[in-house]
Design a protein around this motif. Structure first.
Motif, PDB file in Angstrom:
ATOM      1  N   LEU A   7     -84.805  53.268  79.024  1.00 39.29           N
ATOM      2  CA  LEU A   7     -84.761  53.323  80.487  1.00 39.29           C
ATOM      3  C   LEU A   7     -83.748  54.363  80.960  1.00 39.29           C
ATOM      4  O   LEU A   7     -84.011  55.113  81.916  1.00 39.29           O
ATOM      5  CB  LEU A   7     -84.411  51.944  81.045  1.00 39.29           C
ATOM      6  N   GLY A   8     -82.600  54.433  80.301  1.00 46.23           N
ATOM      7  CA  GLY A   8     -81.624  55.464  80.649  1.00 46.23           C
ATOM      8  C   GLY A   8     -82.144  56.861  80.382  1.00 46.23           C
ATOM      9  O   GLY A   8     -81.930  57.782  81.182  1.00 46.23           O
ATOM     10  N   ALA A   9     -82.858  57.045  79.250  1.00 44.15           N
ATOM     11  CA  ALA A   9     -83.453  58.346  78.950  1.00 44.15           C
ATOM     12  C   ALA A   9     -84.518  58.708  79.974  1.00 44.15           C
ATOM     13  O   ALA A   9     -84.654  59.889  80.358  1.00 44.15           O
ATOM     14  CB  ALA A   9     -84.038  58.332  77.537  1.00 44.15           C
ATOM     15  N   LEU A  10     -85.263  57.710  80.432  1.00 43.53           N
ATOM     16  CA  LEU A  10     -86.284  57.963  81.448  1.00 43.53           C
ATOM     17  C   LEU A  10     -85.657  58.419  82.760  1.00 43.53           C
ATOM     18  O   LEU A  10     -86.178  59.331  83.426  1.00 43.53           O
ATOM     19  CB  LEU A  10     -87.115  56.702  81.669  1.00 43.53           C
ATOM     20  N   ILE A  11     -84.539  57.831  83.120  1.00 39.95           N
ATOM     21  CA  ILE A  11     -83.845  58.243  84.345  1.00 39.95           C
ATOM     22  C   ILE A  11     -83.360  59.687  84.225  1.00 39.95           C
ATOM     23  O   ILE A  11     -83.533  60.502  85.143  1.00 39.95           O
ATOM     24  CB  ILE A  11     -82.677  57.285  84.642  1.00 39.95           C
ATOM     25  N   GLY A  12     -82.744  60.013  83.091  1.00 35.33           N
ATOM     26  CA  GLY A  12     -82.288  61.382  82.896  1.00 35.33           C
ATOM     27  C   GLY A  12     -83.418  62.384  82.842  1.00 35.33           C
ATOM     28  O   GLY A  12     -83.327  63.486  83.414  1.00 35.33           O
ATOM     29  N   GLY A  13     -84.521  62.032  82.159  1.00 37.28           N
ATOM     30  CA  GLY A  13     -85.671  62.933  82.102  1.00 37.28           C
ATOM     31  C   GLY A  13     -86.316  63.150  83.454  1.00 37.28           C
ATOM     32  O   GLY A  13     -86.727  64.269  83.784  1.00 37.28           O
TER      33      GLY A  13
END
Length: 252
Positions: A7-13
């Motif tokens: 979920l954190g990677a999705l926010i950054g992406g």
């Protein structure tokens, strides 16, 4: 923890995709972009570990599945970490720089910006998409075509493009090809390289002024036909007038 990291990677992406709309894949999969995504994923994972270590949880209503608490905890950790890393405690008045956790992400975004700018410059300078066009004759049509092709066009961007065109027109130290290259680079920044390439192809495929005026050659034939038709009309009118006179004489 895996779901918190995802979920954190999705926010950054998603932030990178929104920031670099012309080349989203290149921004996400660049080394600096992957580092930015990894920092966001690590922050979400660290927030979840801290929440579990301190015993923070969510009170669920009776009869709710136990997995609901874990899902809420993961989402809170990911969103909370993203909010904390994008917050600032104060702003330096002399430099206008935000002081706080946002400094880390701002520094990483500057690295991504520099890498993407170099990639864009290399991609734009490696091809000549405006071959066959000229700045003096085609820059206005090219700007109008590109600006109307996109859905939203900021007023500030339009003003900047107009100021650039006016500055290039007044420059005597640049050739027409140099002016067209500078104007095309600015247009590619606004609409993207593929859209600019398609607009240039459309302008090249349009017939020139000589080709558009060529069908006007049969005008001489029309001029010859028109007098003949006029003579026939006058002859017909004279005959009609004579028949009317004969009819009047017969009445008398």
């Amino acid at each position: 923890m895996i779901f918190a990291a995802l979920l954190g990677a999705l926010i950054g992406g998603a932030e990178l995709v929104g920031r670099y709309q012309d080349k989203p894949a290149a921004a996400v999969f660049s080394p600096s972009g992957l580092l930015y995504i990894a920092v966001n994923a690590s922050a979400s994972t660290a927030a979840l570990i801290a929440a579990e270590a301190m015993g923070w949880g969510f009170a669920l209503p009776e009869g709710a599945p136990a997995v609901g608490g874990s899902v809420a905890q993961v989402m809170a950790a990911a969103v909370g970490a993203a909010a904390i890393f994008r917050s600032s405690f104060m702003i330096a008045q002399d430099k206008g720089v935000s002081i706080g956790p946002i400094l880390l992400l701002s520094g990483l975004l500057k690295i991504v910006d520099a890498a993407m700018d170099r990639k864009r410059a290399l991609s734009r300078l490696s091809t000549d998409d405006l071959a066959g066009l000229s700045f003096a004759n085609d820059h206005a049509a090219l700007a109008e075509l590109c600006s109307h092709a996109i859905r939203r066009y900021e007023l500030s961007e339009a003003q900047r493009l107009g100021e650039l065109a006016a500055d290039l027109r007044s420059r005597d130290d640049l050739t027409d090809a140099d002016k067209l290259d500078c104007f095309g680079l600015e247009l590619s920044r606004l609409v993207g390289e593929r859209a600019l390439r398609k607009a240039a192809e459309r302008l090249r495929d349009r017939p020139g002024d000589d080709e558009e005026e060529a069908p006007a050659a049969p005008a001489a034939v029309v001029e010859e036909v028109v007098p003949a038709a006029a003579e026939e009309e006058t002859e017909f009118a004279s005959r009609l007038g004579g028949s009317r006179r004969l009819a009047r004489r017969s009445e008398y």
